[in-house]
Design a protein around this motif. Structure first.
Motif: not given
Length: 481
Positions: A1-3, A18-20, A439-449
């Motif tokens: 997913m893009a940053g 990424t750090s989180i 982890i993929a779900a976490l990254q997606d959620r953080l990106n959205k938040q």
């Protein structure tokens, strides 16, 4: 997913996300990596251990084989004259062998013809015989009535007739040379012609050959040679020899009828009154070699298990380096059972009750070493006693094999251990897959938040700017307080 690039705030949140994510993933990932590596190492070690045990078992099978102790050797004092082999039925002894004549096969040259390509033989039948036995009947007709055609027809049946043909050209013309594969007195090549026709330009009878009346090629006169007469190159003959003065005749140079259980392969005639000694005895060297293989295979097993269960200190402030099978109870149990059998008394009786009495002793590292002189003396002085120690249901080889069987059988201890480790690796793969999804779900959620937060900041900034603009346009905004 893009940053997520903070347009409203001017912050790039990609590194923060990424750090989180790494902080969340790292502990579990380290645990899975460590478990996967240790499990794979143990699997490899168990596979190599099973191979070492298998080699040891193979050495035990060879040592426990009665045939290895019943085997006999046959040695010639001059192997340029003959070599020999012996079976278990051969009796030990020494024999004087004098070879007067080697067995040989029949080879004949038929009468020559003017040309190997232009001659056309009359039709008819060629009957080929070895002694009194007919071995082939060949019909000659326009399809094969040349010298080459006859040669090919003979060779076509060579696998059953034992006679091969070739064409040789000399000063008198071209001729067929026949060679037999059957040796022994009386097995000379004979060629008879019957039913000859007149449809060729050369008589088929030119190919007839009678060993009873033929001369040797070497004895032909120059005139006979110029005329292209045939003759024999060699006559079939049997091997002739004496064993302890007794005459022996053999159709071949492999003599199996002279001494029971002994095969003598003749290669040369002996000089007059110069017999060669044939010694038949027990295969002591073979037994000693099998004991050496047993020791080598055992040492390989012990050396490997020592390395795999070793703990190496690397300093006071560092954790020791441990082998992949350290603390493995099944390995300790196997080695203990093997060592106990190796020092147990021999239930078969006999004069040897321990490996040490045969010259095989244990070194400090647990491996074995052989006193070659002591072993050789034991084998030479009491061959049956050595056999009794190793062979039979109660012999050392069988007892050791029985102790190892539980570990290497299908569904045995090592297979069970391997299955458990394979299931652990499968579990690691499943946990890795689950971790990757989480982890993929976490990254997606953080990106959205973070994206939502940035949008909110943008809206608030816009609202604030609008309020400031409106306040600035009020009537009192330009008056001094």
């Amino acid at each position: 997913m893009a940053g997520v690039t903070g347009i409203a705030t001017g912050n790039d949140y990609t590194a923060l996300i990424t750090s989180i994510v790494n902080l969340e993933k790292s502990p579990k990932q380290t645990q899975l990596d460590t478990l996967s590596k240790s499990t794979t190492t143990k699997l490899t070690s168990l596979g190599q251990l099973k191979s070492a045990i298998s080699d040891f078992q193979s050495a035990l099978v060879a040592l426990n084989s009665p045939s290895s102790f019943l085997a006999r050797t046959a040695k010639s004092s001059d192997e340029s004259i003959f070599k020999a082999t012996a079976t278990q039925s051969a009796a030990a002894g020494s024999y004087q062998v004098q070879v007067q004549q080697l067995a040989g096969t029949s080879k004949v040259a038929l009468q020559s013809v003017a040309s190997s390509t232009d001659v056309k033989f009359n039709s008819g039948t060629l009957k080929l015989s070895l002694g009194d036995s007919e071995v082939a009947s060949i019909d000659i007709d326009p399809t094969n009535n040349t010298l080459a055609g006859v040669r090919d027809a003979i060779n076509k049946q060579s696998s059953t007739s034992g006679i091969t043909a070739t064409i040789i050209s000399d000063a008198s013309g071209s001729r067929l040379v026949l060679n037999s594969t059957k040796s022994g007195d009386g097995n000379d090549i004979k060629v008879e012609v019957s039913g000859e026709g007149t449809n060729g330009d050369t008589s088929l009878s030119k190919l007839a050959f009678d060993p009873a009346t033929a001369q040797s090629l070497a004895s032909l006169t120059d005139a006979d040679k110029a005329a292209g007469l045939g003759g024999y190159v060699t006559k079939a003959q049997s091997a002739k020899l004496t064993v302890d003065g007794l005459s022996v005749v053999s159709d071949t140079n492999t003599v199996t009828s002279a001494i029971e259980g002994v095969s003598i392969n003749l290669t040369k005639v002996t000089a007059a009154d110069t017999p060669v000694t044939l010694t038949v005895g027990r295969d002591e060297d073979g037994v000693k070699a099998n004991v050496q293989k047993f020791v080598d295979a055992y040492n390989k097993l012990i050396t490997y298990t020592n390395a795999q269960t070793k703990v190496t200190s690397v300093g006071e402030d560092k954790a020791p380096v441990t082998g992949p099978l350290v603390g493995d109870a099944s390995i300790r149990s196997m080695l203990s059972a093997v060592r106990n059998e190796m020092v147990a008394p021999n239930a078969n009786g006999g004069s040897f009750n321990s490996l040490a009495s045969l010259g095989v002793t244990t070194k400090k590292d647990g491996t074995l070493e052989i006193d070659s002189d002591k072993l050789a003396k034991a084998v030479s002085s009491d061959f049956e006693g050595v056999s009794a120690y190793f062979t039979g249901d109660n012999g050392l080889a069988s007892r050791l094999g029985g102790k190892l069987k539980a570990y290497t059988d299908a569904d045995g201890i090592l297979d069970q251990r391997t299955d458990i480790l394979q299931r652990t690796l499968s579990s690691v793969d499943k946990q890795q897959s689950d971790l990757n999804l989480r982890i993929a779900a976490l990254q997606d959620r953080l990106n959205k938040q973070f994206s939502t937060m940035d949008n909110l900041v943008a809206e608030l900034t816009k609202t604030g700017n609008n309020l400031a603009s409106q306040l600035a346009s009020m009537p009192f905004a330009n008056k001094n307080g």
